[in-house]
Structures are given as C-alpha cells and as structure tokens.
Design a protein around this motif. Structure first.
Motif, PDB file in Angstrom:
ATOM      1  N   CYS A   1       1.022  -1.015   0.480  1.00 61.27           N
ATOM      2  CA  CYS A   1      -0.248   0.025  -0.047  1.00 61.27           C
ATOM      3  C   CYS A   1       0.987   0.948   0.134  1.00 61.27           C
ATOM      4  O   CYS A   1       0.329   2.338  -0.865  1.00 61.27           O
ATOM      5  CB  CYS A   1      -1.010  -0.371   1.360  1.00 61.27           C
ATOM      6  SG  CYS A   1      -1.981  -1.398   0.957  1.00 61.27           S
ATOM      7  N   ASP A   2       1.996   1.153   0.798  1.00 66.09           N
ATOM      8  CA  ASP A   2       2.439   2.547   1.051  1.00 66.09           C
ATOM      9  C   ASP A   2       3.628   2.147  -0.282  1.00 66.09           C
ATOM     10  O   ASP A   2       4.111   4.130  -0.791  1.00 66.09           O
ATOM     11  CB  ASP A   2       3.806   2.759   2.113  1.00 66.09           C
ATOM     12  CG  ASP A   2       2.922   2.182   3.190  1.00 66.09           C
ATOM     13  OD1 ASP A   2       2.097   2.657   3.577  1.00 66.09           O
ATOM     14  OD2 ASP A   2       4.041   1.480   4.070  1.00 66.09           O
ATOM     15  N   TRP A   3       4.007   1.730  -1.104  1.00 71.15           N
ATOM     16  CA  TRP A   3       4.400   1.770  -2.871  1.00 71.15           C
ATOM     17  C   TRP A   3       3.729   2.178  -3.226  1.00 71.15           C
ATOM     18  O   TRP A   3       3.929   3.071  -4.134  1.00 71.15           O
ATOM     19  CB  TRP A   3       4.897   0.120  -2.729  1.00 71.15           C
ATOM     20  CG  TRP A   3       5.316   0.040  -4.083  1.00 71.15           C
ATOM     21  CD1 TRP A   3       6.896   0.675  -4.502  1.00 71.15           C
ATOM     22  CD2 TRP A   3       4.948  -0.118  -5.821  1.00 71.15           C
ATOM     23  NE1 TRP A   3       7.827   0.511  -5.889  1.00 71.15           N
ATOM     24  CE2 TRP A   3       6.046  -0.097  -6.735  1.00 71.15           C
ATOM     25  CE3 TRP A   3       3.696  -0.518  -5.510  1.00 71.15           C
ATOM     26  CZ2 TRP A   3       5.358   0.465  -7.762  1.00 71.15           C
ATOM     27  CZ3 TRP A   3       3.334  -1.458  -7.118  1.00 71.15           C
ATOM     28  CH2 TRP A   3       4.341  -0.587  -7.680  1.00 71.15           C
ATOM     29  N   LEU A   4       2.339   1.689  -3.304  1.00 71.53           N
ATOM     30  CA  LEU A   4       1.224   2.050  -4.536  1.00 71.53           C
ATOM     31  C   LEU A   4       0.899   3.741  -4.248  1.00 71.53           C
ATOM     32  O   LEU A   4       0.827   4.412  -5.744  1.00 71.53           O
ATOM     33  CB  LEU A   4       0.058   1.358  -4.195  1.00 71.53           C
ATOM     34  CG  LEU A   4      -0.508  -0.063  -5.097  1.00 71.53           C
ATOM     35  CD1 LEU A   4      -1.349  -1.144  -3.954  1.00 71.53           C
ATOM     36  CD2 LEU A   4      -0.166   0.067  -6.164  1.00 71.53           C
ATOM     37  N   LEU A   5       1.779   4.049  -2.916  1.00 70.49           N
ATOM     38  CA  LEU A   5       0.799   5.878  -3.054  1.00 70.49           C
ATOM     39  C   LEU A   5       1.984   6.454  -3.663  1.00 70.49           C
ATOM     40  O   LEU A   5       1.608   8.084  -3.900  1.00 70.49           O
ATOM     41  CB  LEU A   5       0.485   5.775  -1.168  1.00 70.49           C
ATOM     42  CG  LEU A   5      -0.701   5.757  -0.864  1.00 70.49           C
ATOM     43  CD1 LEU A   5       0.095   5.675   0.673  1.00 70.49           C
ATOM     44  CD2 LEU A   5      -1.555   6.363  -0.817  1.00 70.49           C
TER      45      LEU A   5
END
Length: 159
Positions: free
Chosen positions: A91-95
C-alpha cells in the motif's frame, strides 16, 4: 473506467510442486489460465496506459509474461510482492506510484490480504483467490479501506 484510479491484482496461474518456492513453475493448466486471463484483460485494458508488475518468483513472472503479451506490455519485476510480504508495505509503495493503471501479479496470501486491506481496511486473510483470479479495484488513494472492488473474476467464470 477511470484509468487514473485502477488497480488490478492477479494471482499467478496454477503452479507445480517444488522444494524451493521461488522456483516453482506453471503447470500446463496454469499456462492456459494465465493466457486466458490475459486475453480477457486485454478486452478492457489493451489500449489503457498501464504498468505491469510481477513478483520475482518464477510462476508469477511466467504468468505476467503471458498477460503482458496479451496486453502488449512489458513486465517489470517488483520485489516486495512475494507470498509473505507485508500488504501495508505494498500500500505504501502504491501511494508513491504515478502510473494511471497498475497490474500486480503476485501470490496468496498477499493478494488476498492486500485486496482485503484496500477494500475493507482489514488486517485479515482477506479475499480468497483461485489461481489466475483477478480483482479490479478503483480508488482515489491506495490506503486501507479506500478502494472499491469493481469486479472479481476467476478463469472458471469465463467458460
């Protein structure tokens, strides 16, 4: 479809047994599943700007290659989306990503946990994915509980 907010999460096709998990390969059935789902995805996404990412594990790379052929897209290898990686880290990477549409080819339990986290905000096993199943999500931000499940499709549903 709003390509600026679409995430496609796919589990690899059926894989054979192996002593080293990272080197397991697709079975002939898994190859057919991946190719069929790639053709199906191409109906909606062939002309959509997207980025196709796959786990470094062999079976995910094989699946993504077949999907990429159908979509006319190269496969990018992404560390951090192997079976036991942290869905919050994904999720952090997707952001941080700027691509309009992202396709991730990965593994259980990560695909189920990631889908559950994005849609329900849950820290649980999440959604069960058959081999080569696809979850399509829309969202303005890829954070816990902020996505909407648009469609969930398994190879067996395509006839």
């Amino acid at each position: 479809m709003t390509s600026a907010s679409r995430l496609v999460i796919m589990r690899h096709g059926e894989a054979g047994p192996g002593r080293v998990d990272a080197t397991r390969t697709l079975t002939p059935r898994g190859e057919r599943e991946a190719a069929r789902m790639g053709e199906w995805l191409a109906i909606d996404y062939r002309h959509t700007p997207l980025a196709l990412y796959a786990s470094p594990f062999v079976r995910a790379q094989q699946t993504a290659t077949l999907v990429g052929q159908a979509l006319g897209q190269p496969v990018r290898t992404l560390e951090g989306i192997t079976p036991d990686d942290d869905p919050q880290a994904v999720c952090d990477w997707l952001l941080e990503q700027q691509e309009g549409c992202i396709v991730l080819v990965s593994h259980m339990p990560l695909v189920g946990m990631l889908t559950g986290r994005l849609v329900d905000g849950a820290r649980s096993p999440g959604v069960g994915f058959a081999t080569a199943a696809v979850a399509e999500l829309d969202g303005d931000v890829w954070a816990a509980g902020c996505a909407r499940l648009v469609r969930f499709t398994e190879p067996s549903m395509l006839g």
